[in-house]
Design an enzyme around this catalytic site. Structure first.
Site, PDB file in Angstrom:
ATOM      1  N   ASP A   1       0.844  -1.203   0.000  1.00 28.16           N
ATOM      2  CA  ASP A   1       0.000   0.000   0.000  1.00 28.16           C
ATOM      3  C   ASP A   1       0.875   1.248   0.000  1.00 28.16           C
ATOM      4  O   ASP A   1       2.054   1.206   0.371  1.00 28.16           O
ATOM      5  CB  ASP A   1      -0.951   0.005   1.217  1.00 28.16           C
ATOM      6  CG  ASP A   1      -0.226  -0.059   2.546  1.00 28.16           C
ATOM      7  OD1 ASP A   1       0.824  -0.717   2.633  1.00 28.16           O
ATOM      8  OD2 ASP A   1      -0.702   0.571   3.519  1.00 28.16           O
TER       9      ASP A   1
ATOM     10  N   GLU B   1      -0.105  -0.759   5.920  1.00 24.05           N
ATOM     11  CA  GLU B   1       1.025  -0.279   6.713  1.00 24.05           C
ATOM     12  C   GLU B   1       0.971   1.233   6.838  1.00 24.05           C
ATOM     13  O   GLU B   1       1.256   1.781   7.880  1.00 24.05           O
ATOM     14  CB  GLU B   1       2.357  -0.684   6.056  1.00 24.05           C
ATOM     15  CG  GLU B   1       3.564  -0.568   6.983  1.00 24.05           C
ATOM     16  CD  GLU B   1       4.222   0.802   6.991  1.00 24.05           C
ATOM     17  OE1 GLU B   1       5.045   1.074   7.868  1.00 24.05           O
ATOM     18  OE2 GLU B   1       3.901   1.641   6.119  1.00 24.05           O
TER      19      GLU B   1
HETATM   20 ZN   LIG Z   1       6.960   2.152   4.095  1.00 32.02          ZN
END
Ligand SMILES: [Zn+2]
Length: 387
Positions: free
Chosen positions: A73, A137
């Site tokens: 992501d 993340e």
């Molecule tokens: Zn990163």
């Protein structure tokens, strides 16, 4: 067929619009690629977030596993008009690849995928290789690596050591490895006073001034002078807010935010106690009361210099001729979750354009990074044999 060119693979990964926590089909694509390299792949979803756990095993028995962790992501692209080339184009110009994720961290994902697929073909490996990827993340990080670790536990998957491919290099690829991170504690201070006219301050209780006094006492705390592997801990104030639109009114309430970046001298609970003591002293002597709320981003951690940092340093030196610095600076990463279970270090590209418009990296660095990871796998495997 596996795209065994880390630059082309980076380009392909950049074209997925995987704005956190969406993966936009990228993990399905990674799975198909890794399957071609004989990885057994598990793609699973937790609260709508996709995660991938892939393992390659040698034909003979193995007793050691190295895991590569990363995220697919990215943060949003920002204003598309400010990008020289499309944010999801993966355009290659003058030896650089452009696009969101070029640095943080699709190119590193491509580099360790290619390194692993070459290593399993070229070396007679005795260790197993795991690749774990998440698409959560950059956001809340609640259902990403944490969920993978739950899955690992449930399925009794063994891992010995872990490498995170975050962009850790400062100026040149290979100049910095991260062996730990500082802890991060977010605090919000609320202060309730009594609203009134600025011309009659004695009839009001000014929460803005109280909060400023409290913050300056907080800011004057000398937490420490740093430790062997860490910079000094620091408190930083990030906002002071009221919803007061008028200049002749003392508002009834005020709110402020601060963040503590702390080293291995502290746990979040120690800091909360320290700050609570200040607020107590303050609340005893003041009519306006201070109230505190916290959000913990992660405790500080360190993987003391040892086999992982030594093997990575030697691999970096062989490919780049640089001797990396072992650092604990910078923000938090998913290593904070992994370190609870395994020794973990982080190494990746130069992070200078991460999260910016026109994020880009040198294509030759992607190839070098792949070579460093590949060298690392070879040396890690051999170290096992000599133990
Ligand atoms: Zn990163």
């Amino acid at each position: 067929m596996f795209v065994n060119d880390p630059i082309l693979l980076s380009k392909k990964l950049i074209t997925f619009q995987s704005i956190t926590p969406e993966d936009d089909g990228s993990l399905e694509y990674v799975r198909s690629q890794l399957k071609d390299s004989k990885f057994a792949c598990n793609l699973f979803t937790k609260n709508g977030v996709k995660n991938l756990f892939a393992r390659w095993v040698p034909e003979k028995t193995y007793d050691k596993t190295i895991a590569f962790n990363g995220h697919i992501d990215v943060v949003p692209a920002g204003d598309p008009k400010e990008w020289k080339y499309g944010a999801f184009s993966g355009e290659i110009k003058s030896g650089r690849i452009f696009g969101r994720g070029a640095v943080d961290m699709k190119s590193a994902v491509a580099a360790f995928m290619c390194a692993a697929s070459e290593a399993v073909l070229e070396y007679d490996l005795n260790c197993s290789i795991v690749i774990m990827l998440t698409s959560d993340e950059e956001g809340r990080a609640e259902f990403g690596t944490k969920a993978i670790l739950d899955w690992v536990k449930k399925n009794k998957e063994k891992i010995n050591d872990c490498i995170v491919g975050e962009p850790t290099s400062s100026y040149k690829l290979g100049d910095t490895i991260k062996i730990g991170r500082r802890g991060s504690l977010n605090g919000t201070v609320y202060c309730k006073g009594k609203q009134g006219h600025v011309a009659y301050p004695k009839k009001a209780i000014n929460p803005v001034e109280k909060i400023i006094e409290f913050l300056s006492e907080l800011k004057s705390l000398q937490l420490d002078n740093g430790t062997k592997f860490f910079e000094p801990s620091s408190i930083n104030i990030s906002s002071v807010e009221t919803d007061n639109p008028s200049s002749n009114v003392i508002p009834g309430e005020c709110k402020a935010k601060f963040n503590v970046r702390y080293n291995d001298n502290y746990k979040a609970s120690d800091l909360k106690k320290l700050i609570k003591d200040i607020s107590k002293k303050f609340n005893n002597s003041s009519k306006s009361k201070i109230k505190l709320e916290y959000r913990e981003s992660g405790e500080s951690f360190i993987t003391k210099p040892g086999h992982l940092s030594t093997i990575m340093s030697e691999s970096i030196k062989k490919i780049t001729k640089l001797t990396p610095k072992l650092s604990t600076g910078g923000g938090t990463s998913d290593a904070r979750f992994l370190q609870k279970f395994y020794p973990v270090i982080e190494f990746g590209l130069v992070g200078d354009t991460m999260h910016q418009v026109n994020e880009n990296t040198k294509t030759k660095d992607i190839v070098m990074l792949k070579n460093i990871y590949k060298e690392f796998i070879k040396n890690y495997d051999q170290q096992r044999l000599s133990q």
